[in-house]
Scaffold this motif. Structure first.
Motif, mmCIF file in Angstrom:
data_model
loop_
_atom_site.group_PDB
_atom_site.id
_atom_site.type_symbol
_atom_site.label_atom_id
_atom_site.label_comp_id
_atom_site.label_asym_id
_atom_site.label_seq_id
_atom_site.Cartn_x
_atom_site.Cartn_y
_atom_site.Cartn_z
ATOM 1 N N ILE A 1 0.846 -1.200 0.000
ATOM 2 C CA ILE A 1 0.000 0.000 0.000
ATOM 3 C C ILE A 1 0.880 1.248 0.000
ATOM 4 N N ASN A 2 0.351 2.304 -0.599
ATOM 5 C CA ASN A 2 0.971 3.620 -0.554
ATOM 6 C C ASN A 2 -0.137 4.665 -0.502
ATOM 7 N N THR A 3 0.217 5.907 -0.646
ATOM 8 C CA THR A 3 -0.769 6.980 -0.509
ATOM 9 C C THR A 3 -1.879 6.811 -1.549
ATOM 10 N N ASN A 4 -3.113 6.862 -1.080
ATOM 11 C CA ASN A 4 -4.316 6.802 -1.913
ATOM 12 C C ASN A 4 -4.518 5.461 -2.602
ATOM 13 N N THR A 5 -3.832 4.433 -2.129
ATOM 14 C CA THR A 5 -4.026 3.099 -2.695
ATOM 15 C C THR A 5 -4.680 2.208 -1.638
ATOM 16 N N PHE A 6 -5.747 1.507 -2.034
ATOM 17 C CA PHE A 6 -6.522 0.693 -1.088
ATOM 18 C C PHE A 6 -6.657 -0.705 -1.668
ATOM 19 N N ILE A 7 -6.420 -1.707 -0.772
ATOM 20 C CA ILE A 7 -6.442 -3.119 -1.186
ATOM 21 C C ILE A 7 -7.338 -3.891 -0.222
ATOM 22 N N TRP A 8 -8.116 -4.796 -0.754
ATOM 23 C CA TRP A 8 -8.850 -5.740 0.084
ATOM 24 C C TRP A 8 -9.065 -7.029 -0.691
ATOM 25 N N ILE A 9 -9.281 -8.111 0.075
ATOM 26 C CA ILE A 9 -9.429 -9.445 -0.514
ATOM 27 C C ILE A 9 -10.678 -10.074 0.074
ATOM 28 N N LYS A 10 -11.505 -10.649 -0.805
ATOM 29 C CA LYS A 10 -12.720 -11.340 -0.384
ATOM 30 C C LYS A 10 -12.595 -12.816 -0.717
ATOM 31 N N ASN A 11 -13.049 -13.655 0.233
ATOM 32 C CA ASN A 11 -13.034 -15.098 -0.023
ATOM 33 C C ASN A 11 -14.204 -15.479 -0.911
ATOM 34 N N PRO A 12 -14.309 -16.709 -1.330
ATOM 35 C CA PRO A 12 -15.419 -17.120 -2.214
ATOM 36 C C PRO A 12 -16.789 -16.856 -1.626
ATOM 37 N N ASN B 1 -17.601 -14.148 -0.313
ATOM 38 C CA ASN B 1 -17.764 -12.689 -0.404
ATOM 39 C C ASN B 1 -17.549 -12.004 0.951
ATOM 40 N N LYS B 2 -16.667 -12.585 1.795
ATOM 41 C CA LYS B 2 -16.303 -11.957 3.063
ATOM 42 C C LYS B 2 -14.873 -11.458 2.968
ATOM 43 N N ILE B 3 -14.627 -10.296 3.587
ATOM 44 C CA ILE B 3 -13.290 -9.704 3.543
ATOM 45 C C ILE B 3 -12.384 -10.467 4.500
ATOM 46 N N ILE B 4 -11.282 -10.970 3.942
ATOM 47 C CA ILE B 4 -10.336 -11.724 4.778
ATOM 48 C C ILE B 4 -9.056 -10.931 5.006
ATOM 49 N N ALA B 5 -8.858 -9.839 4.244
ATOM 50 C CA ALA B 5 -7.687 -8.963 4.460
ATOM 51 C C ALA B 5 -7.957 -7.637 3.759
ATOM 52 N N LYS B 6 -7.414 -6.546 4.359
ATOM 53 C CA LYS B 6 -7.550 -5.227 3.737
ATOM 54 C C LYS B 6 -6.438 -4.329 4.234
ATOM 55 N N SER B 7 -6.171 -3.285 3.468
ATOM 56 C CA SER B 7 -5.135 -2.334 3.868
ATOM 57 C C SER B 7 -5.631 -1.514 5.054
ATOM 58 N N LEU C 1 -7.026 -14.453 -6.706
ATOM 59 C CA LEU C 1 -5.770 -14.545 -5.953
ATOM 60 C C LEU C 1 -5.423 -16.029 -5.746
ATOM 61 N N PRO C 2 -4.645 -16.612 -6.685
ATOM 62 C CA PRO C 2 -4.292 -18.034 -6.550
ATOM 63 C C PRO C 2 -3.073 -18.221 -5.618
ATOM 64 N N ILE C 3 -3.172 -19.198 -4.714
ATOM 65 C CA ILE C 3 -2.061 -19.552 -3.812
ATOM 66 C C ILE C 3 -1.881 -21.067 -3.879
ATOM 67 N N LYS C 4 -0.714 -21.496 -4.338
ATOM 68 C CA LYS C 4 -0.365 -22.923 -4.415
ATOM 69 C C LYS C 4 -1.440 -23.720 -5.139
ATOM 70 N N GLY C 5 -1.904 -23.196 -6.221
ATOM 71 C CA GLY C 5 -2.878 -23.908 -7.055
ATOM 72 C C GLY C 5 -4.299 -23.749 -6.614
ATOM 73 N N ASN C 6 -4.517 -23.118 -5.463
ATOM 74 C CA ASN C 6 -5.886 -22.909 -4.988
ATOM 75 C C ASN C 6 -6.213 -21.414 -5.028
ATOM 76 N N VAL C 7 -7.477 -21.079 -5.344
ATOM 77 C CA VAL C 7 -7.923 -19.686 -5.371
ATOM 78 C C VAL C 7 -8.309 -19.279 -3.959
ATOM 79 N N LEU C 8 -7.501 -18.379 -3.409
ATOM 80 C CA LEU C 8 -7.769 -17.926 -2.038
ATOM 81 C C LEU C 8 -8.969 -16.987 -1.982
ATOM 82 N N GLY C 9 -9.174 -16.214 -3.036
ATOM 83 C CA GLY C 9 -10.299 -15.263 -3.084
ATOM 84 C C GLY C 9 -10.120 -14.293 -4.244
#
Length: 473
Positions: A87-98, A100-106, A147-155
């Motif tokens: 993350i940097n200024t004015n940049t926003f990141i979030w990840i949703k699992n299958p 549709n729940k947020i599992i990580a965000k900036s 977002l694929p991790i080790k062959g699996n889609v994390l979200g």
């Protein structure tokens, strides 16, 4: 508004000035429009595309970072660590699992308002290619993907960068550029119109000069325009050569008419005299011979009058028609002319005038010829039981003689041409009534040579009024 309408009505859409102005304005619009489009595209490259590249790079790098950090710590911690590192200024990141729940965000969401943050997080998918979207009066570059991790889609990964400042600047610049381009096009068009108008001024001068050239001016007519372009000067020289040729042709024609009229009039007069002499001894003639000689004498007399008219016109054109301009009393002249007309016609001719003596400077005999011609026309072209009225009066510095008839009338489209040579309105005005088509032309020539004017007013079925105006002495 009325002034604008008047100016607009004067504009000729087919004129060279309008065509050149429209053409140059169109090319200017095309050139400035192309420049504006290129400038807009370049500004977008500078202001927006760098942000698109930035979040696209983050979306590509995050899966690799998650794999690296997950090898050193738990997957949840590795995921959050990867997000925080990017993350940097004015940049926003979030990840949703299958689900549709947020599992990580900036951790910089407090920079946004709650409504904008909630609306962004409510998104369920984003385009893989970065796109600019407006959310709650703010502009964001959005980019997403799996977002694929080790062959699996994390979200699903969501990357957003706030470009409100840049996009607002970009839109303001586009608007300013559009307004500036429009103003420049208008200014250029107006400047071009005035420049073209000034450039075409020599052509208008040339047109005005040629408009006032008459047959009498041909021998001395010369077109000369100072400070004109070379092409216009060449055109003026060509016109001068044309006028010279016309002058020569006109002079040759007048000389021919004068010579022919003069040469034919004398032998025809002799022939007419012999015919009259033979007719006076008609006791020795058969009826057939008498009819043939009377027809020949009538035609000879008509041809002599025609030749005399042509000779008078040719002399007038050459300036050799002599006038004895002296003061004359119109009242006496009108009475004399009407008396002469009564000798050749039993038509009722009424004189209407005041007791005031009206005196003008004119050629007595020529003016008498004019009035006899007009009265003769009135008698010929009106019914036998209708009177001919001659009115005489004075208006200011002008004396006016009017000849009224209650004849067939003259159509409006012919009234402007009846003073032309050999011009006849219809079949009623032909040789069966003795007309040659030169009478009114001679009337106009004689009156104008004496400093006056002649006009006609007529209505079909009601008759005509010929008006002669002469300056009083």
């Amino acid at each position: 508004m009325n002034q604008i309408n008047k100016i607009w009505q004067k504009i000729d859409p087919f004129s060279l000035r309008v065509r050149l102005t429209i053409g140059i304005a169109a090319f200017s619009t095309l050139g400035l429009g192309s420049l504006a489009i290129w400038t807009t595209w370049k500004m977008q490259q500078i202001l927006i595309n760098s942000h698109k590249y930035n979040i696209e790079r983050i979306a590509d790098r995050l899966p690799r970072d998650v794999q690296i950090y997950s090898a050193m710590m738990s997957p949840e911690q590795g995921l959050q660590k990867s997000v925080d590192s990017l993350i940097n200024t004015n940049t926003f990141i979030w990840i949703k699992n299958p689900e549709n729940k947020i599992i990580a965000k900036s951790n910089n969401w407090d920079e946004l308002s709650d409504t904008a943050a909630s609306e962004l997080m409510s998104l369920t998918e984003m385009s893989v290619k970065p796109q600019v979207t407006k959310v709650k009066q703010r502009y964001f570059v959005l980019c997403g993907g799996s977002l694929p991790i080790k062959g699996n889609v994390l979200g699903n990964l969501f990357v957003v960068q706030d470009v409100t400042r840049e996009q607002t600047m970009y839109l303001a610049m586009v608007q300013s550029l559009g307004i500036a381009s429009s103003l420049v096009i208008i200014i250029i068009s107006v400047a071009i119109a005035f420049y073209i108008q000034r450039s075409l001024k020599p052509l208008r001068q040339l047109s005005h000069m040629t408009e006032v050239i008459s047959a009498a001016d041909l021998p001395e007519a010369q077109l000369s325009i100072d400070k004109a372009p070379s092409e216009v000067k060449e055109l003026a020289q060509t016109f001068n050569m044309l006028l010279s040729r016309l002058s020569q042709s006109w002079e040759q024609e007048r000389q021919f008419v004068s010579n022919v009229s003069h040469e034919l009039r004398t032998p025809l007069t002799i022939v007419h005299g012999y015919l009259q002499s033979v007719l006076r001894r008609q006791n020795n003639l058969t009826p057939t011979q008498l009819e043939a000689l009377e027809t020949a004498a009538l035609e000879a007399e008509h041809t002599i009058r025609l030749l005399q008219d042509l000779l008078d016109l040719a002399r007038a054109d050459s300036g050799y028609l002599h006038f004895n301009i002296d003061p004359c009393v119109l009242n006496d002249l009108v009475i004399e002319v009407v008396g002469m007309a009564h000798k050749y016609s039993d038509r009722q001719i009424i004189i209407e005038s005041t007791n005031q003596t009206i005196e003008v400077k004119a050629d007595y005999n020529r003016l008498k010829q004019v009035l006899l011609n007009l009265i003769d026309n009135a008698v010929k072209y009106s019914e036998a039981d209708t009177p001919v009225i001659v009115k005489l009066h004075q208006q200011g510095e002008e004396a006016t003689i009017q000849v009224f008839d209650k004849g067939y009338g003259i159509p409006l489209q012919h009234q402007s041409r009846i003073f032309e040579r050999f011009y006849r309105v219809d079949e009623n005005r032909n040789r069966s009534t003795g007309g040659s088509g030169l009478g009114l032309s001679i009337v106009k020539t004689l009156v104008e040579s004496m400093g006056g004017s002649v006009s006609v007013r007529s209505r079909l079925g009601e008759g005509s009024v010929f008006t002669i105006s002469l300056p009083i002495s």
